[in-house]
Write a protein that holds these residues in place. Structure first.
Motif, PDB file in Angstrom:
ATOM      1  N   GLU A 199       0.896  -1.017  -0.170  1.00 17.13           N
ATOM      2  CA  GLU A 199      -0.017  -0.019   0.123  1.00 17.13           C
ATOM      3  C   GLU A 199       0.757   1.314  -0.020  1.00 17.13           C
ATOM      4  OE1 GLU A 199      -3.434   0.308   0.543  1.00 17.13           O
ATOM      5  OE2 GLU A 199      -3.731  -1.836  -0.021  1.00 17.13           O
ATOM      6  N   ASP A 200       1.960   1.337   0.816  1.00 14.79           N
ATOM      7  CA  ASP A 200       2.992   2.231   1.148  1.00 14.79           C
ATOM      8  C   ASP A 200       4.266   1.924   1.110  1.00 14.79           C
ATOM      9  OD1 ASP A 200       3.187   5.296   1.807  1.00 14.79           O
ATOM     10  OD2 ASP A 200       3.929   4.451   3.548  1.00 14.79           O
ATOM     11  N   VAL A 201       5.098   2.676   0.358  1.00 12.61           N
ATOM     12  CA  VAL A 201       6.592   2.290   0.269  1.00 12.61           C
ATOM     13  C   VAL A 201       7.301   3.689   0.308  1.00 12.61           C
ATOM     14  CG1 VAL A 201       8.484   1.295  -1.237  1.00 12.61           C
ATOM     15  CG2 VAL A 201       6.256   0.322  -1.165  1.00 12.61           C
ATOM     16  N   LYS A 202       8.332   3.769   1.252  1.00 15.51           N
ATOM     17  CA  LYS A 202       9.296   4.715   1.338  1.00 15.51           C
ATOM     18  C   LYS A 202      10.637   4.228   1.165  1.00 15.51           C
ATOM     19  CE  LYS A 202       8.473   8.280   4.223  1.00 15.51           C
ATOM     20  NZ  LYS A 202       8.371   9.179   5.513  1.00 15.51           N
TER      21      LYS A 202
ATOM     22  N   TYR B 147      14.040  11.600   7.015  1.00 18.67           N
ATOM     23  CA  TYR B 147      12.561  11.497   6.600  1.00 18.67           C
ATOM     24  C   TYR B 147      12.407  10.502   5.386  1.00 18.67           C
ATOM     25  CZ  TYR B 147      12.641  16.025   8.893  1.00 18.67           C
ATOM     26  OH  TYR B 147      12.897  16.705   9.953  1.00 18.67           O
TER      27      TYR B 147
ATOM     28  N   GLU C  25      12.031   9.242   1.507  1.00 18.59           N
ATOM     29  CA  GLU C  25      11.289   9.702   0.394  1.00 18.59           C
ATOM     30  C   GLU C  25      10.141   8.780  -0.132  1.00 18.59           C
ATOM     31  OE1 GLU C  25      10.691  12.342  -2.832  1.00 18.59           O
ATOM     32  OE2 GLU C  25      12.258  12.507  -1.478  1.00 18.59           O
ATOM     33  N   GLN C  26       8.832   9.448  -0.198  1.00 12.85           N
ATOM     34  CA  GLN C  26       7.495   8.552  -0.558  1.00 12.85           C
ATOM     35  C   GLN C  26       7.809   7.976  -2.006  1.00 12.85           C
ATOM     36  OE1 GLN C  26       5.194   8.190   1.872  1.00 12.85           O
ATOM     37  NE2 GLN C  26       4.518   6.560   0.399  1.00 12.85           N
ATOM     38  N   MET C  27       7.347   6.839  -2.065  1.00  9.43           N
ATOM     39  CA  MET C  27       7.598   6.463  -3.516  1.00  9.43           C
ATOM     40  C   MET C  27       6.278   6.537  -4.338  1.00  9.43           C
ATOM     41  SD  MET C  27      10.638   3.443  -2.867  1.00  9.43           S
ATOM     42  CE  MET C  27      10.981   3.406  -4.799  1.00  9.43           C
ATOM     43  N   SER C  28       6.400   6.441  -5.395  1.00 12.56           N
ATOM     44  CA  SER C  28       4.911   6.653  -6.199  1.00 12.56           C
ATOM     45  C   SER C  28       4.467   5.424  -6.798  1.00 12.56           C
ATOM     46  CB  SER C  28       5.032   7.575  -7.366  1.00 12.56           C
ATOM     47  OG  SER C  28       5.353   9.051  -6.829  1.00 12.56           O
TER      48      SER C  28
ATOM     49  N   PHE D  20       6.694   0.744  -7.238  1.00 17.76           N
ATOM     50  CA  PHE D  20       6.826   2.072  -6.771  1.00 17.76           C
ATOM     51  C   PHE D  20       8.427   2.778  -7.227  1.00 17.76           C
ATOM     52  CE2 PHE D  20       4.110  -0.568  -3.952  1.00 17.76           C
ATOM     53  CZ  PHE D  20       3.255   0.648  -3.570  1.00 17.76           C
TER      54      PHE D  20
ATOM     55  N   THR E 237      10.670   6.339  -7.244  1.00 24.78           N
ATOM     56  CA  THR E 237      10.964   7.990  -7.309  1.00 24.78           C
ATOM     57  C   THR E 237      12.315   8.212  -7.678  1.00 24.78           C
ATOM     58  OG1 THR E 237      11.114   9.344  -5.266  1.00 24.78           O
ATOM     59  CG2 THR E 237      12.182   7.623  -4.729  1.00 24.78           C
TER      60      THR E 237
ATOM     61  N   ASP F 230       5.102  -0.836   3.781  1.00 23.90           N
ATOM     62  CA  ASP F 230       3.672  -1.128   4.721  1.00 23.90           C
ATOM     63  C   ASP F 230       4.199  -1.141   6.124  1.00 23.90           C
ATOM     64  OD1 ASP F 230       1.861  -0.762   2.869  1.00 23.90           O
ATOM     65  OD2 ASP F 230       1.922  -3.079   2.603  1.00 23.90           O
TER      66      ASP F 230
END
Length: 148
Positions: free
Chosen positions: A88-91, A101, A103-106, A116, A118, A134
């Protein structure tokens, strides 16, 4: 960061122009030296000034080329990173920002997995990265792992 990048780019352009000018001056001085010196030409350390000029200009040109390389070495480069998998979510987290911090991946969805991605702006060097997928730390098979 962007101001420094702009300054470095301007510096690099100016150095490149100077290097071209020096190439022209070296060629001119070599031509004058080949055609011989006129009567009463001045000498420096036993050489006619024309020959001395050619040697000094070539030395200066080589120093400028080294400075251009130095500027290249400190400029930021774009580095693309990808993570493949179901999530759902990968940084991406790493030493590039002191593990703070990240970096958020798209995400880009397909039928069987999600890609995902970036792009980071980094100076040349070696960086450590991990992915926060996640909420769970993971490493990527795409990158060399050192240690655990």
């Amino acid at each position: 960061i962007h101001d420094k990048e702009k300054t470095l780019n301007n510096c690099k352009k100016e150095l490149a122009v100077m290097e071209l000018e020096l190439q022209t001056l070296v060629a001119l001085a070599e031509e004058v030296a080949r055609n011989g010196a006129k009567d009463r030409s001045r000498k420096i350390n036993g050489r006619y000034i024309h020959s001395h000029l050619a040697v000094r200009l070539e030395e200066l040109r080589e120093k400028l080329l080294e400075q251009v390389k130095d500027v290249d070495a400190i400029q930021f480069r774009e580095v693309s990173l990808v993570w493949y998998g179901m999530a759902e979510d990968v940084k991406v987290m790493g030493s590039f920002d002191g593990w703070t911090y990240g970096e958020q991946m798209s995400p880009e969805n397909s039928a069987s997995f999600t890609k995902f991605s970036t792009t980071l702006k980094l100076r040349p060097g070696r960086y450590e990265v991990k992915f926060l997928v996640d909420g769970e730390w993971q490493v990527s098979r795409e990158f060399q792992s050192v240690g655990e």
